[in-house]
Design a protein around this motif. Structure first.
Motif, mmCIF file in Angstrom:
data_model
loop_
_atom_site.group_PDB
_atom_site.id
_atom_site.type_symbol
_atom_site.label_atom_id
_atom_site.label_comp_id
_atom_site.label_asym_id
_atom_site.label_seq_id
_atom_site.Cartn_x
_atom_site.Cartn_y
_atom_site.Cartn_z
ATOM 1 N N UNK A 53 12.326 5.454 -3.044
ATOM 2 C CA UNK A 53 11.995 6.840 -3.376
ATOM 3 C C UNK A 53 12.009 7.017 -4.890
ATOM 4 N N UNK A 54 12.163 8.258 -5.312
ATOM 5 C CA UNK A 54 11.967 8.548 -6.742
ATOM 6 C C UNK A 54 12.856 7.728 -7.676
ATOM 7 N N UNK A 55 14.150 7.642 -7.347
ATOM 8 C CA UNK A 55 15.067 6.952 -8.256
ATOM 9 C C UNK A 55 14.732 5.461 -8.346
ATOM 10 N N UNK A 56 14.476 4.857 -7.181
ATOM 11 C CA UNK A 56 14.149 3.427 -7.178
ATOM 12 C C UNK A 56 12.866 3.185 -7.972
ATOM 13 N N UNK A 78 4.223 6.202 -14.089
ATOM 14 C CA UNK A 78 3.212 5.858 -13.089
ATOM 15 C C UNK A 78 3.828 5.430 -11.771
ATOM 16 N N UNK A 79 4.944 4.760 -11.838
ATOM 17 C CA UNK A 79 5.601 4.349 -10.593
ATOM 18 C C UNK A 79 6.089 5.586 -9.826
ATOM 19 N N UNK A 80 6.646 6.532 -10.546
ATOM 20 C CA UNK A 80 7.141 7.753 -9.882
ATOM 21 C C UNK A 80 5.960 8.524 -9.280
ATOM 22 N N UNK A 81 4.897 8.689 -10.059
ATOM 23 C CA UNK A 81 3.738 9.457 -9.575
ATOM 24 C C UNK A 81 3.076 8.769 -8.383
ATOM 25 N N UNK A 82 2.890 7.462 -8.488
ATOM 26 C CA UNK A 82 2.256 6.724 -7.386
ATOM 27 C C UNK A 82 3.132 6.784 -6.147
ATOM 28 N N UNK A 83 4.415 6.602 -6.372
ATOM 29 C CA UNK A 83 5.344 6.636 -5.236
ATOM 30 C C UNK A 83 5.261 7.997 -4.529
ATOM 31 N N UNK A 84 5.161 9.078 -5.306
ATOM 32 C CA UNK A 84 5.083 10.417 -4.705
ATOM 33 C C UNK A 84 3.824 10.559 -3.857
ATOM 34 N N UNK B 10 11.048 14.687 -1.034
ATOM 35 C CA UNK B 10 11.692 15.775 -1.791
ATOM 36 C C UNK B 10 11.033 15.958 -3.163
ATOM 37 N N UNK B 11 10.272 17.016 -3.295
ATOM 38 C CA UNK B 11 9.514 17.269 -4.529
ATOM 39 C C UNK B 11 10.438 17.429 -5.734
ATOM 40 N N UNK B 12 11.655 17.979 -5.503
ATOM 41 C CA UNK B 12 12.566 18.232 -6.623
ATOM 42 C C UNK B 12 12.959 16.910 -7.302
ATOM 43 N N UNK B 13 13.330 15.929 -6.474
ATOM 44 C CA UNK B 13 13.735 14.629 -7.042
ATOM 45 C C UNK B 13 12.590 13.994 -7.822
#
Lengths: 156, 280
Positions: A53-56, A78-84, B10-13
């Motif tokens: 998820x986001x942190x990873x 980019x990793x955070x955005x792609x992951x989302x 979770x959009x916030x995270x």
């Protein structure tokens, strides 16, 4: 997910970026930029979204930035955005064909390359690189997908 | 029936992670906040490469020894040792002589150019080829095993011309920013113009924009370009390349592209003038 498994995932991503680093010095002369690292990261999020998820994604990005990037934060972003985005549509992707998946993941990888050039190296921005990279990364995605799936089933 | 499959995202995270990454990225590209950290990581990676290379060589040598037949080892040990010694000695001497010739040549060129003997020669440790061929960042790491004190912003010489300037030192390595790096600016002059040439982010190319018309530069391709010495880092009148292309931008503005004389990929040794000698 256990820390050990995170390390395995991260090592495969780093291996992908190492491969890119080695191969791209030859392929860039032919206007082609391979993007194994990003495709491998995308595969992991696609395959085990509940565990990455986001942190990873952010920490993987940080590690890749430290070793391979010219600016810290680029891969994190980019990793955070792609992951989302993958998380949002992950179950829809499951019913996609290989072709549709190839187009999506290759498109994301081309977007990544385009932003990399625009933000970090605008003088070298070239549409030819993007078009060729899109086609080649779409073909590569199938190989990356099959290989990483076999690897994941053996390891996890 | 639901039209969307339920997912837990979770959009916030993600927003927090996104904003954090964005701010880190912005501070780094704008203010180079994390440049020292990146440099230390690069230097550590190089260290690990050097250490692992010698470790692998040792291991393979040990395995090779075990594989040998004991009888043969006993009987031929002395002879083989002698042959190995002679071969290794020969190779080292040959390599030494080649390196010495290169170092002496470079030192002579530097002495002739700068009229000074206070020059340190460093061997290349690594060059980021991927970035060199594709992107704006052109950097070289030099090996500094004796930890010679090298200050930032000292001109670096290779072959027969300047190749860049020192940026920082990390552990036993010196980071050199090449002239073709997009961030590098080099004051240059030709027979009829002065300008600050910026690296083009492409191998061996720098360029500067001038308020001239395209006609003024007719037949100027091939003209030599020299350092002007105006920046205070590079000595003046050292030939650094030639005009290779003129690109018209507007009716009164042109971009002069200069191909550099020294190719960092062909050089093993780089020279940096001592701190004391650099002071006028």
């Amino acid at each position: 997910m256990k820390f050990k498994n995170h390390l395995i995932v991260l090592s495969t991503i780093i291996f992908g970026f190492l491969l890119d680093n080695y191969l791209n010095q030859f392929t860039i002369k032919f206007f082609l930029e391979l993007n194994f690292g990003f495709l491998i990261f995308s595969y992991w999020v696609f395959a085990i979204p509940e565990k990455i998820q986001s942190l990873a994604a952010m920490l993987y990005g940080l590690a890749v930035d430290l070793f391979f990037s010219n600016a810290i934060g680029f891969n994190m972003l980019f990793f955070v955005a792609t992951s989302y985005i993958i998380h949002l549509y992950v179950f829809r992707f499951r019913i996609f064909s290989y072709f549709q998946l190839s187009v999506f993941f290759s498109g994301s990888s081309t977007f990544y390359i385009a932003c990399k050039y625009l933000l970090l190296s605008p003088n070298n921005y070239s549409y030819l690189v993007l078009i060729l990279s899109f086609v080649v990364n779409a073909i590569l995605w199938v190989g990356v997908y099959l290989m990483m799936r076999a690897f994941r089933r053996r390891i996890f | 029936m639901a039209r969307h499959t339920p997912t837990y995202t979770p959009i916030r995270n993600y927003s927090i992670a996104f904003l954090l990454s964005l701010s880190i990225f912005y501070t780094d590209i704008s203010f180079q906040t994390f440049a020292p950290l990146r440099g230390i990581v690069n230097a550590s990676t190089l260290y690990v490469q050097f250490i692992s290379r010698s470790f692998v060589e040792n291991i393979s040598f040990t395995f090779a020894s075990f594989k040998q037949n004991k009888y043969l080892l006993k009987e031929n040990k002395e002879l083989r040792d002698q042959i190995l010694q002679i071969g290794t000695k020969d190779f080292i001497e040959k390599k030494d002589i080649e390196e010495k010739i290169q170092i002496i040549g470079l030192r002579d060129t530097l002495s002739d150019t700068f009229k000074s003997n206070g020059i340190n020669i460093f061997k290349i440790a690594s060059i980021d080829l991927t970035n060199y061929f594709c992107c704006s960042s052109h950097k070289v790491f030099l090996h500094n095993p004796n930890k010679i004190n090298v200050e930032p912003n000292f001109s670096v010489f290779a072959g027969t011309s300047f190749v860049g300037q020192t940026k920082r030192t990390y552990m036993n390595f010196i980071e050199v920013i090449l002239l073709s790096d997009r961030e590098h600016v080099l004051p240059i002059k030709s027979d009829f113009f002065y300008c600050d040439a910026r690296g083009k982010g492409k191998p061996m190319l720098i360029s500067c924009k001038l308020n001239y018309q395209n006609d003024d530069f007719e037949n100027r391709i091939g003209d030599n370009v020299f350092t002007s010495g105006l920046g205070g880092i590079f000595l003046k009148d050292v030939k650094i390349g030639f005009i290779s292309k003129i690109i018209p931008i507007t009716s009164n503005e042109i971009e002069v592209v200069i191909t550099l004389k020294a190719n960092p990929l062909e050089e093993n040794f780089y020279g940096i003038i001592n701190k004391d000698m650099n002071e006028i």
